[in-house]
Design an enzyme around this catalytic site. Structure first.
Site, mmCIF file in Angstrom:
data_model
loop_
_atom_site.group_PDB
_atom_site.id
_atom_site.type_symbol
_atom_site.label_atom_id
_atom_site.label_comp_id
_atom_site.label_asym_id
_atom_site.label_seq_id
_atom_site.Cartn_x
_atom_site.Cartn_y
_atom_site.Cartn_z
ATOM 1 C CB CYS A 27 -0.992 -0.047 1.160
ATOM 2 S SG CYS A 27 -2.324 1.172 0.975
ATOM 3 C CG HIS B 221 -4.607 -3.066 2.287
ATOM 4 N ND1 HIS B 221 -3.760 -2.650 3.292
ATOM 5 C CD2 HIS B 221 -5.174 -1.939 1.788
ATOM 6 C CE1 HIS B 221 -3.823 -1.332 3.404
ATOM 7 N NE2 HIS B 221 -4.671 -0.880 2.495
ATOM 8 C CD GLU C 98 -2.882 -5.890 4.754
ATOM 9 O OE1 GLU C 98 -3.203 -4.728 5.051
ATOM 10 O OE2 GLU C 98 -2.188 -6.164 3.741
#
Length: 196
Positions: free
Chosen positions: A77, A178, A180
């Site tokens: 990011c 992202h 994650e």
């Protein structure tokens, strides 16, 4: 394998760390130059603005260190944007390890900035970081600034036009989304980075 998360103040550090734990990797959170230099893999997470992000790296004395790393490095990011040369956000000079600009999205009818939500990925050239990624698979984005498509682009996404979703130059890699928060696709791409 020693994996470190650079403690540059990003608010997504905890979620990136947890995503790595799900892959069986304990990543140390550190701003210690020797620990970062000695790691097998280095991840630079980040959420926020380019100016404060670079100020934090300068304050920690990590700018030249980050530029000098030779092991695989992943910016996530804002961390990806900090790997680039310059950001329009606050007219910020960044690390410059990937010769790319970072530009603000232009608002247009039907396009609300920030770009937020799930969006399709389109690989543009083969790279081990993209192993197992099929065109059209989705990742989760939250950003107002983006890197235009260039020689460093591995995969694009589209928001009023194509932009770089994954970039690389040498040992430096970046993901604008992202991983994650991108379910199985994000986990696969993080796993691929750990295998580099």
């Amino acid at each position: 394998m020693a994996v470190v998360l650079v403690d540059a103040g990003g608010t997504n550090i905890g979620s990136v760390r947890y995503a790595l734990q799900r892959l069986g990797v304990e990543a140390a959170l550190t701003a210690d130059p020797d620990t970062i230099r000695g790691a097998d893999k280095v991840i630079l997470p980040g959420v926020g603005a380019a100016g404060p992000g670079m100020a934090r790296l300068r304050e920690l004395g990590l700018v030249e260190l980050m530029r000098s790393l030779t092991q695989p490095v992943l910016g996530v990011c804002l961390g990806m944007q900090l790997l680039c040369a310059h950001s329009e956000e606050g007219d910020t000079e960044c690390l410059g390890v990937i010769d790319a600009p970072v530009r603000r999205f232009h608002e247009a009818p039907g396009l609300r900035v920030p770009h937020m939500g799930w969006n399709a990925l389109a690989p543009v050239r083969p790279h081990p970081l993209l192993d197992g990624l099929t065109a059209g698979e989705q990742a989760y984005f939250v950003h107002s600034y983006a890197v235009p498509v260039g020689d460093y682009t591995l995969a694009t996404s589209d928001f009023g036009g194509p932009f770089s979703a994954v970039i690389a130059r040498g040992n430096f890699h970046g993901m604008q989304f992202h991983p994650e928060r991108s379910a199985a696709v994000g986990a696969q791409l993080l796993r691929n980075f750990l295998r580099l």
